[in-house]
Scaffold this active site. Sequence first.
Site, PDB file in Angstrom:
ATOM      1  N   GLU A 179       0.813  -1.216   0.000  1.00 36.94           N
ATOM      2  CA  GLU A 179       0.000   0.000   0.000  1.00 36.94           C
ATOM      3  C   GLU A 179       0.842   1.260   0.000  1.00 36.94           C
ATOM      4  O   GLU A 179       1.891   1.318   0.636  1.00 36.94           O
ATOM      5  CB  GLU A 179      -0.847   0.042   1.281  1.00 36.94           C
ATOM      6  N   CYS A 219      -2.717   1.860   8.228  1.00 35.73           N
ATOM      7  CA  CYS A 219      -1.633   1.032   7.746  1.00 35.73           C
ATOM      8  C   CYS A 219      -2.016  -0.435   7.525  1.00 35.73           C
ATOM      9  O   CYS A 219      -2.420  -1.135   8.455  1.00 35.73           O
ATOM     10  CB  CYS A 219      -0.554   1.220   8.804  1.00 35.73           C
TER      11      CYS A 219
END
Length: 357
Positions: A93, A342
């Site tokens: 990501e 996250c």
Amino acid sequence: MTSKPSIYGLTLEAMSGWLTENGEKKSRAAHIWKALYSERVSDFSQMTAVNADCLQLLQERFSLNTMKEFVKQEASDGTVKFLLQLHDGSLIETVLMRKKYGLSVCVTTQVGCNIGCSFCASGLIKKSRDLTAGEIVEQIMTVQHYLDAAGNGEKVTNIVVMGIGEPFDNFEHLINFLDVVKDRKGLAIAAKRITVSTSGIPAKIRAFADLGTQTHLAISLHAPNNELRTQIMMINRAFPLEKLMDAVRYYLDTTGRRIMFEYILLSEVNDGLETAAQLADLLDEFKELASINLIPYNPVDEHSQYQRSTPEAINGFYDVLKKRGINATVRMEHGTDIDAACGQLRSKQMKKDKAAV
Ligand code: SAH
Ligand code: SF4
């Protein structure tokens, strides 16, 4: 997808060296860098200032696109989250955040994370490998190319190394990445606009201090005593607070720089007023040089034992620190409507994939 290394992993110096070794003029490195970071080409064929032989050599040895966009989510506040697929199929990501001071990108440094903090979505999946420096730079370039395509002349101005993984567990590639993005002839993102966050590996905090870089350091603290910190972050068993704080003292003494602590507020776990007072005691000696960022927890399905603290608890905690003269802030949130914590988008995607088999 290609498994040739990303060209973005080379510093300007390494590029010059590589050219000389391959019988090319080292001065061509400047042309290549200009094409990569000023013209920001997306294909070797667009490098018009580089001669054909040299281009062929580059093409044989390196890749300009080692990853592809798998999913992209755009939030109402302008945050954009990219789920990127690496050449080996792994997903990582990268997040673009619009801040008052500029455009900040959060990068991933590892596929998964071995630190395994009990609240974190990234730690749900064991680390399968470190990212190369090129793969970390390429995340910035993916975002920059996205901005270029929009045609508003926007540029990435800041970087936070706070995506999936523990950056200090991938130290060499991290430093190499920082050298590339900071280079004035390239992206020229100043060290003081970059923050690296670590769960707290003392030897690496010292090594980072010894580098003499202006890059900011953030330490994920999350608790003011060993019992609580070990419960939240297993790494505290190997590196308890005494060792961590010794390394912090070393960092402050060696660099003369400031340091930031991060503290996730978990409801009724680490957000009580007594805990705040204990935290103030721990940080008292660093008052002049440290700040603490209180982070409202982004709930993760698999960690249902943790909830976000109430606004009253957050305010109460903050007030105790402020009254004790500790420089505290509460983190602004970005993209909460798009799984912006996250590792969350990635772990959701992987669950979907599992369900599909
Ligand atoms: N591994 C490094 C850097 C990546 S995590 C570290 O732990 O510092 C970056 C920050 O995001 C850390 O402070 C981490 O504690 C925080 N974080 C992780 N999961 C989160 C969640 N669900 N909600 C809010 N913050 C989170
Ligand atoms: Fe790894 Fe950081 Fe998540 Fe802990 S918080 S599991 S160190 S990414």
